[in-house]
Design an enzyme around this catalytic site. Structure first.
Site, PDB file in Angstrom:
ATOM      1  N   CYS A  70      54.476  74.950   3.955  1.00 45.86           N
ATOM      2  CA  CYS A  70      53.044  74.700   3.791  1.00 45.86           C
ATOM      3  C   CYS A  70      52.498  75.554   3.118  1.00 45.86           C
ATOM      4  O   CYS A  70      51.396  75.494   2.631  1.00 45.86           O
ATOM      5  CB  CYS A  70      52.392  74.552   5.478  1.00 45.86           C
ATOM      6  SG  CYS A  70      52.984  73.387   6.386  1.00 45.86           S
ATOM      7  N   GLU A  89      47.173  63.820   0.430  1.00 41.72           N
ATOM      8  CA  GLU A  89      47.513  65.142   1.164  1.00 41.72           C
ATOM      9  C   GLU A  89      48.329  66.168   0.070  1.00 41.72           C
ATOM     10  O   GLU A  89      49.102  67.261   0.498  1.00 41.72           O
ATOM     11  CB  GLU A  89      47.999  65.214   2.345  1.00 41.72           C
ATOM     12  CG  GLU A  89      47.198  64.288   3.445  1.00 41.72           C
ATOM     13  CD  GLU A  89      46.125  64.957   4.089  1.00 41.72           C
ATOM     14  OE1 GLU A  89      46.501  66.107   4.478  1.00 41.72           O
ATOM     15  OE2 GLU A  89      44.964  64.605   4.331  1.00 41.72           O
ATOM     16  N   HIS A 149      52.779  65.410   8.039  1.00 41.35           N
ATOM     17  CA  HIS A 149      53.015  65.467   6.719  1.00 41.35           C
ATOM     18  C   HIS A 149      54.485  65.272   6.433  1.00 41.35           C
ATOM     19  O   HIS A 149      55.442  65.771   7.327  1.00 41.35           O
ATOM     20  CB  HIS A 149      52.554  66.799   6.023  1.00 41.35           C
ATOM     21  CG  HIS A 149      51.045  67.015   5.775  1.00 41.35           C
ATOM     22  ND1 HIS A 149      50.585  68.047   6.084  1.00 41.35           N
ATOM     23  CD2 HIS A 149      50.199  66.425   5.451  1.00 41.35           C
ATOM     24  CE1 HIS A 149      49.250  67.921   5.930  1.00 41.35           C
ATOM     25  NE2 HIS A 149      49.050  66.965   5.309  1.00 41.35           N
TER      26      HIS A 149
HETATM   27  O1  SUG Z   1      45.984  69.839   7.948  1.00 39.72           O
HETATM   28  N1  SUG Z   1      46.193  72.649  10.318  1.00 39.72           N
HETATM   29  C1  SUG Z   1      46.577  72.040   8.811  1.00 39.72           C
HETATM   30  C2  SUG Z   1      48.312  72.294   8.622  1.00 39.72           C
HETATM   31  C3  SUG Z   1      48.876  71.873   7.434  1.00 39.72           C
HETATM   32  C4  SUG Z   1      50.155  71.941   7.190  1.00 39.72           C
HETATM   33  N2  SUG Z   1      50.591  71.797   5.821  1.00 39.72           N
HETATM   34  C5  SUG Z   1      51.602  71.111   5.744  1.00 39.72           C
HETATM   35  N3  SUG Z   1      52.457  70.510   6.372  1.00 39.72           N
HETATM   36  N4  SUG Z   1      51.879  70.884   4.403  1.00 39.72           N
HETATM   37  C6  SUG Z   1      46.544  70.505   8.841  1.00 39.72           C
HETATM   38  O2  SUG Z   1      46.748  70.089   9.898  1.00 39.72           O
HETATM   39  C7  SUG Z   1      44.540  73.225  11.662  1.00 39.72           C
HETATM   40  C8  SUG Z   1      43.148  73.807  11.480  1.00 39.72           C
HETATM   41  C9  SUG Z   1      42.573  74.359  12.868  1.00 39.72           C
HETATM   42  O3  SUG Z   1      43.064  73.673  13.785  1.00 39.72           O
HETATM   43  O4  SUG Z   1      41.805  75.136  12.903  1.00 39.72           O
HETATM   44  C10 SUG Z   1      45.006  72.845  10.264  1.00 39.72           C
HETATM   45  O5  SUG Z   1      44.094  72.185   9.688  1.00 39.72           O
END
Ligand code: SUG
Length: 444
Positions: free
Chosen positions: A368, A173, A249
């Site tokens: 993020c 990730e 994460h």
């Molecule tokens: O991978 N949300 C992302 C959020 C990522 C956050 N990044 C970090 N913590 N670095 C994920 O869960 C949601 C998309 C949706 O529901 O339409 C999403 O993919």
């Protein structure tokens, strides 16, 4: 002079709430709500410019092509672009939603970066994350690699590795599970790789509710590819309890910068052993700022995204600043903690808040939205300057967003082929702004 540049993902024209990420509480809670793409993109640009106004260099990354027609074609939807969208929306709207995901805006997941001071060949290493654990994210790495290769194209300074082999065993990730400690950005540092589970060994600690995304084996592979010295690499397992609380994460429960580590007491399986190992391997003094559960519960940490903040060194100022989402100001537990923090003897001297609510509603806070790249001055000079934000680029991007983005997107809008056409028109103009040629698949 060395520096760290934050590259933020430009929020794309079809930003929407698909509810696609199991284990990401915000994504689930806001699933199928109406999104506001224009507002989202302008919030993102405002955040980038705010960091710039504090004296930091700021970079920009382009959104991905959405909908991702190559994936839809690979899944058997044929015909013209319009026909593909119509068929997918009739036969498998849930698959169309995956291919419309807004998720590439969270560039902390784009790749893992190791600065040149840590690598045996003295170059900066990038490995795009395969993001294998979520289908809607697993379709990002091809485009991510191509973009990073355009920005960091000088191979005397930069090395690019393709994403690790697909599949859950090497789920990776990116920088969201990676921290680096160093006295200066260009001095040799210690890299911390955080993982959720072992893929090929027995797991003594497992989650009960939500999936873990990163494996130990993936982290190890990145350390090998990046030619890191074992004496300066540390691996630590996420506490399954915090994953089950919604911290999918590690950057939802800790953040580092230079010699400072701001973390929740329950972030890791064995936080004390981790602190000990980091202190042993780090040459110099590490400053741990550990937030006790008693002061900030796991629930508050996840809701407020206290740790999904940017911990930055402000030029010409003592100490560091924490750039937090507005949600942290609104949570009384967290806000009380922050008020005390400014008076504690810690490297964090200032707290500042930014409004990135549109992103937060999908589980993405300030941290993020950015990918950190620590560089020497020679390396900065080798970066494609078109991707560094200045007043002119900011103005151009604000105008571009206002011209092309919709005010709102409802879930049903994804079925409308004209949304795809609008997206492609916007992205086509964007490639001209960045002089990228026919970068996107729909242009070729
Ligand atoms: O991978 N949300 C992302 C959020 C990522 C956050 N990044 C970090 N913590 N670095 C994920 O869960 C949601 C998309 C949706 O529901 O339409 C999403 O993919």
């Amino acid at each position: 002079m060395s520096t760290e540049i934050n590259f933020d993902g430009l929020i794309g024209p079809s930003h929407n709430y698909g509810g696609l990420s199991h284990g990401n509480v915000a994504s689930k809670n806001n699933a199928l709500r109406i999104s506001q793409p224009k507002k989202a993109a302008l919030q993102g640009l405002q955040k980038m410019n705010y960091l710039r106004s504090l004296g930091l260099e700021q970079g920009v990354l382009l959104p991905q092509q959405r909908p991702h027609l190559p994936t839809l074609r690979a899944l058997g939807f044929m015909g013209s672009d319009r026909e593909i969208i119509e068929k997918a929306s009739n036969q498998a709207p849930e698959v169309l939603a995956q291919c419309y995901s807004a998720s590439s805006m969270w560039t902390a997941n784009a790749c893992t970066v190791s600065p040149s001071a840590d690598s045996r060949d003295g170059r900066v290493h990038f490995t795009s994350a395969n993001l294998s654990s979520m289908f809607h994210r697993s379709i990002e790495h091809g485009n991510t690699s191509a973009l990073l290769r355009s920005i960091f194209s000088n191979d005397a300074h930069f090395v690019h590795h393709d994403a690790l082999p697909a599949g859950n065993h090497f789920g990776d990730e990116g920088a969201a599970n990676h921290n680096r400690f160093a006295t200066e950005y260009d001095s040799a540092g210690v890299q911390l790789f955080v993982f959720g589970r072992y893929a090929f060994r027995e797991n003594r600690h497992t989650t009960a509710k939500f999936p873990t995304r990163q494996t130990f084996e993936a982290s190890q592979a990145i350390a090998r590819l990046h030619q890191l010295n074992d004496d300066r690499v540390v691996y630590a397992q996420q506490n399954p309890k915090i994953v089950d609380a919604g911290a999918f994460h590690n950057d939802v429960v800790s953040v580092s910068n230079l010699n400072a580590f701001f973390m929740h007491e329950e972030a890791f399986v064995d936080s004390e052993a981790l602190r000990h190992e980091l202190s042993e391997k780090f040459e110099g003094e590490l400053a741990f700022v550990v937030v006790p559960t008693e002061q900030v519960s796991l629930e508050s940490a996840v809701k407020s995204y206290l740790f999904n903040s940017q911990l930055i060194k402000l030029p010409n100022e003592e100490g560091m600043a924490l750039i937090l989402p507005e949600e942290s100001r609104e949570n009384s537990q967290v806000y009380n903690y922050l008020q005390g923090l400014e008076n504690q003897s810690s490297p964090i001297k200032q707290v500042k808040f930014v409004d990135v609510r549109q992103s937060m509603q999908n589980g993405g806070g300030p941290a993020c939205l950015r990918l950190r790249v620590a560089l020497t001055q020679d390396e900065v000079n080798a970066v494609n300057p078109r991707f560094l934000l200045d007043d002119a680029l900011l103005d151009t991007l604000n105008v571009w967003v206002s011209k092309h983005y919709r005010d709102e997107i409802q879930p049903a809008d994804l079925s409308d082929p004209s949304l795809a056409e609008e997206n492609f028109a916007a992205l086509d103009e964007l490639t001209q702004i960045f002089d990228l040629g026919s970068f996107y698949e729909f242009q070729r």
